[in-house]
Motif scaffolding. Structure first.
Motif, PDB file in Angstrom:
ATOM      1  N   GLY A  78     -14.672 -23.268  23.801  1.00 27.49           N
ATOM      2  CA  GLY A  78     -15.573 -22.510  24.973  1.00 27.49           C
ATOM      3  C   GLY A  78     -14.948 -21.915  25.892  1.00 27.49           C
ATOM      4  N   ALA A  79     -15.180 -21.827  27.288  1.00 23.20           N
ATOM      5  CA  ALA A  79     -14.220 -21.271  28.362  1.00 23.20           C
ATOM      6  C   ALA A  79     -12.683 -21.317  28.333  1.00 23.20           C
ATOM      7  CB  ALA A  79     -14.994 -21.395  29.583  1.00 23.20           C
ATOM      8  N   GLY A  80     -12.254 -22.483  27.594  1.00 24.88           N
ATOM      9  CA  GLY A  80     -11.025 -22.776  27.721  1.00 24.88           C
ATOM     10  C   GLY A  80     -10.216 -22.080  26.413  1.00 24.88           C
ATOM     11  N   THR A  81     -10.833 -21.245  25.680  1.00 20.08           N
ATOM     12  CA  THR A  81     -10.238 -20.677  24.466  1.00 20.08           C
ATOM     13  C   THR A  81      -8.703 -19.953  25.048  1.00 20.08           C
ATOM     14  OG1 THR A  81     -12.349 -20.621  23.211  1.00 20.08           O
ATOM     15  CG2 THR A  81     -10.524 -19.420  22.235  1.00 20.08           C
ATOM     16  N   GLY A  82      -9.209 -19.042  25.825  1.00 20.72           N
ATOM     17  CA  GLY A  82      -8.086 -18.047  26.354  1.00 20.72           C
ATOM     18  C   GLY A  82      -7.420 -18.461  27.499  1.00 20.72           C
ATOM     19  N   ASP A 138      -9.258 -13.989  31.380  1.00 19.16           N
ATOM     20  CA  ASP A 138      -8.704 -14.398  30.257  1.00 19.16           C
ATOM     21  C   ASP A 138      -8.399 -13.296  29.105  1.00 19.16           C
ATOM     22  OD1 ASP A 138     -11.256 -14.059  29.095  1.00 19.16           O
ATOM     23  OD2 ASP A 138     -11.475 -15.925  28.289  1.00 19.16           O
ATOM     24  N   LEU A 139      -8.489 -11.977  30.016  1.00 17.41           N
ATOM     25  CA  LEU A 139      -8.418 -10.766  29.031  1.00 17.41           C
ATOM     26  C   LEU A 139      -7.251 -10.433  28.833  1.00 17.41           C
ATOM     27  CD1 LEU A 139     -10.902  -8.576  31.301  1.00 17.41           C
ATOM     28  CD2 LEU A 139     -11.477  -9.904  29.427  1.00 17.41           C
ATOM     29  N   ALA A 140      -6.143 -10.898  29.072  1.00 18.05           N
ATOM     30  CA  ALA A 140      -4.705 -10.711  28.686  1.00 18.05           C
ATOM     31  C   ALA A 140      -4.352 -11.300  27.477  1.00 18.05           C
ATOM     32  CB  ALA A 140      -3.797 -11.130  29.988  1.00 18.05           C
ATOM     33  N   ILE A 141      -5.000 -12.087  26.950  1.00 18.12           N
ATOM     34  CA  ILE A 141      -4.708 -12.864  25.417  1.00 18.12           C
ATOM     35  C   ILE A 141      -5.893 -12.555  24.533  1.00 18.12           C
ATOM     36  CG2 ILE A 141      -5.723 -14.823  26.507  1.00 18.12           C
ATOM     37  CD1 ILE A 141      -4.044 -16.612  24.407  1.00 18.12           C
ATOM     38  N   GLY A 142      -5.703 -12.068  23.145  1.00 19.42           N
ATOM     39  CA  GLY A 142      -6.691 -11.903  22.300  1.00 19.42           C
ATOM     40  C   GLY A 142      -7.267 -10.311  22.801  1.00 19.42           C
ATOM     41  N   SER A 143      -8.370 -10.124  22.966  1.00 17.08           N
ATOM     42  CA  SER A 143      -8.922  -8.884  23.036  1.00 17.08           C
ATOM     43  C   SER A 143      -9.598  -8.704  24.392  1.00 17.08           C
ATOM     44  CB  SER A 143      -9.978  -8.641  22.024  1.00 17.08           C
ATOM     45  OG  SER A 143     -10.707  -7.233  22.487  1.00 17.08           O
ATOM     46  N   ALA A 144      -9.109  -7.602  25.226  1.00  8.03           N
ATOM     47  CA  ALA A 144      -9.759  -7.326  26.485  1.00  8.03           C
ATOM     48  C   ALA A 144     -11.296  -6.887  26.435  1.00  8.03           C
ATOM     49  CB  ALA A 144      -8.934  -6.557  27.377  1.00  8.03           C
ATOM     50  N   GLN A 145     -11.504  -6.210  25.241  1.00 10.56           N
ATOM     51  CA  GLN A 145     -12.870  -5.550  25.121  1.00 10.56           C
ATOM     52  C   GLN A 145     -13.669  -6.674  24.651  1.00 10.56           C
ATOM     53  OE1 GLN A 145      -9.925  -3.849  24.106  1.00 10.56           O
ATOM     54  NE2 GLN A 145     -10.311  -3.082  26.060  1.00 10.56           N
ATOM     55  N   VAL A 146     -13.743  -7.844  24.151  1.00 11.16           N
ATOM     56  CA  VAL A 146     -14.689  -8.765  23.854  1.00 11.16           C
ATOM     57  C   VAL A 146     -14.856  -9.775  24.693  1.00 11.16           C
ATOM     58  CG1 VAL A 146     -15.244 -10.407  22.131  1.00 11.16           C
ATOM     59  CG2 VAL A 146     -14.137  -8.298  21.467  1.00 11.16           C
ATOM     60  N   ARG A 147     -15.926 -10.037  25.393  1.00 11.40           N
ATOM     61  CA  ARG A 147     -16.140 -10.964  26.371  1.00 11.40           C
ATOM     62  C   ARG A 147     -17.420 -11.635  26.149  1.00 11.40           C
ATOM     63  NH1 ARG A 147     -16.255  -5.230  28.829  1.00 11.40           N
ATOM     64  NH2 ARG A 147     -13.909  -4.832  29.000  1.00 11.40           N
ATOM     65  N   PRO A 148     -17.710 -12.973  26.449  1.00 17.24           N
ATOM     66  CA  PRO A 148     -19.002 -13.529  26.468  1.00 17.24           C
ATOM     67  C   PRO A 148     -20.131 -12.816  27.010  1.00 17.24           C
ATOM     68  CG  PRO A 148     -17.359 -15.072  27.348  1.00 17.24           C
ATOM     69  CD  PRO A 148     -16.787 -14.014  27.238  1.00 17.24           C
ATOM     70  N   ASP A 149     -21.227 -12.714  26.077  1.00 20.54           N
ATOM     71  CA  ASP A 149     -22.431 -12.018  26.807  1.00 20.54           C
ATOM     72  C   ASP A 149     -23.628 -13.031  26.599  1.00 20.54           C
ATOM     73  OD1 ASP A 149     -22.791 -12.158  23.923  1.00 20.54           O
ATOM     74  OD2 ASP A 149     -22.609 -10.512  23.655  1.00 20.54           O
ATOM     75  N   ALA A 150     -24.765 -12.370  26.742  1.00 21.62           N
ATOM     76  CA  ALA A 150     -25.933 -13.206  26.890  1.00 21.62           C
ATOM     77  C   ALA A 150     -26.223 -14.042  25.520  1.00 21.62           C
ATOM     78  CB  ALA A 150     -27.314 -12.452  27.055  1.00 21.62           C
ATOM     79  N   GLU A 151     -26.012 -13.481  24.490  1.00 20.68           N
ATOM     80  CA  GLU A 151     -26.040 -14.326  23.353  1.00 20.68           C
ATOM     81  C   GLU A 151     -24.988 -15.253  22.933  1.00 20.68           C
ATOM     82  OE1 GLU A 151     -28.556 -13.631  20.972  1.00 20.68           O
ATOM     83  OE2 GLU A 151     -29.199 -12.340  22.494  1.00 20.68           O
ATOM     84  N   ALA A 152     -23.870 -15.279  23.740  1.00 25.22           N
ATOM     85  CA  ALA A 152     -22.850 -16.224  23.574  1.00 25.22           C
ATOM     86  C   ALA A 152     -23.475 -17.580  24.580  1.00 25.22           C
ATOM     87  CB  ALA A 152     -21.634 -15.738  24.042  1.00 25.22           C
ATOM     88  N   GLY A 153     -23.945 -17.174  25.671  1.00 23.20           N
ATOM     89  CA  GLY A 153     -24.366 -18.246  26.531  1.00 23.20           C
ATOM     90  C   GLY A 153     -25.688 -18.900  25.697  1.00 23.20           C
ATOM     91  N   TYR A 154     -26.655 -18.101  25.084  1.00 20.08           N
ATOM     92  CA  TYR A 154     -27.688 -18.698  24.615  1.00 20.08           C
ATOM     93  C   TYR A 154     -27.046 -19.627  23.262  1.00 20.08           C
ATOM     94  CZ  TYR A 154     -32.172 -18.982  22.135  1.00 20.08           C
ATOM     95  OH  TYR A 154     -33.465 -19.496  21.696  1.00 20.08           O
TER      96      TYR A 154
END
Length: 315
Positions: A142-146, A109-125
């Motif tokens: 959630g994962a459907g956002t982008g 989903d890197l082609a919409i929004g920001s390609a530099q911001v991705r879910p990380d360990a804190e997002a999973g928590y």
């Protein structure tokens, strides 16, 4: 009944959503040990712990499934899910520590929004903390956002995809449910009318647009109250891909990483059918999984809303 995956007792769903970056992750938590299987049909998958679900491998319990945005970067969110589960004493007891089993799959989903911001360990928590058995929010969550669909000509001609979920009760009371992140290269078709309900806005494209096919993948989880083995779960996941092919055209392309997990939360000490009876039951569950997944895919695009100038089908 919610007509979603939380109709399965012991299944809870949580999300972490970043609208600004158009990404997020979704966690499917199992309150009891579940048996898992997986079938990957797309040729560009981003996955984690799928080998462990092979029936020939030893471990036969799953504690959560992570579906995430961020392409392969987003798989880092699984570390946060593991931390949450460890804090709640969930995992395989190795004698020195409990090791949570968290298979995962990611969409691009890197082609919409920001390609530099991705879910990380804190997002999973955070997603794990939010998990509940309430009705599953669908669409841009959630994962459907982008998630987007209909990118065969160009991502610039896409429409909005999203998260969808549905459930089915078989005549014997068995429940079969699906949760899916709809992020397909192909178009989405209504299985009843065979008309496109979301897809490429201009099928002819434009000679001035350079296609970028690396922005796809539809990933899903099937869950059932039936008691199944790893091999049977794998067969259900395999059959569920029929539902994907019914409503996504084309599906399973070289540029999709289409993957389906299957979870059985049935009581392990219950008496299991054998031989032809077992084969018949798995076939019925697999057929229901395909139909339920097809409905969930349609619901995912119907609940989606315009985001970052990518239009939604229902607006």
């Amino acid at each position: 009944m919610h007509d979603d995956i939380t109709d399965i007792p012991g299944i809870r769903v949580g999300h972490d959503t970043n609208f600004e970056a158009a990404t997020g992750c979704t966690v499917i938590l199992c309150d009891m040990e579940a048996t898992g299987g997986v079938d990957v049909r797309g040729s560009a998958p981003a996955t984690r712990e799928t080998d462990l679900l092979n029936p020939i491998h030893m471990v036969d319990e799953v504690h959560a499934i992570l579906l995430t945005g961020g392409s392969a970067f987003g798989l880092n969110a699984a570390a946060g899910v593991m931390r949450y589960l460890e804090e709640h004493n969930k995992g395989i007891d190795t004698g020195v520590a409990r090791v949570p089993i968290v298979p995962a799959a990611a969409i691009f989903d890197l082609a919409i929004g920001s390609a530099q911001v991705r879910p990380d360990a804190e997002a999973g928590y955070r997603a794990s903390q939010q998990a509940s058995s309430d009705p599953v929010e669908q669409g841009n969550i959630g994962a459907g956002t982008g998630a987007t669909v209909g990118k065969l000509a160009s991502p610039l001609l896409a429409m909005k995809g999203g998260l969808g979920s549905a459930s089915t009760q078989l005549p014997d009371g068995t429940l079969v449910a699906a949760l899916v992140i709809v992020n397909a290269l192909g178009n989405i078709y209504d299985p009843q009318t065979q008309q496109i309900i979301a897809g490429t806005r201009d099928p002819l494209g434009s000679s001035t647009i350079t296609p970028n096919p690396f922005s796809n993948t539809t990933i899903a989880v099937i869950a059932t109250t039936a008691t199944l083995t790893k091999a049977e779960c794998t067969k259900v996941a395999q059959m569920a891909h029929d539902g994907m092919a019914q409503v996504i055209r084309p599906a399973h392309t070289m540029f999709d990483g289409d993957a389906i997990f299957a979870l059985s939360v049935g009581t392990r000490d219950s008496q299991q059918a054998r031989g032809a009876l077992a084969a018949q039951r798995v076939t019925m569950i697999g057929a229901a999984a395909a139909e339920t997944l097809a409905r969930a895919i349609v619901k995912g695009v119907q609940h989606a809303r315009t985001l970052h100038n990518v239009p939604a089908a229902q607006e």
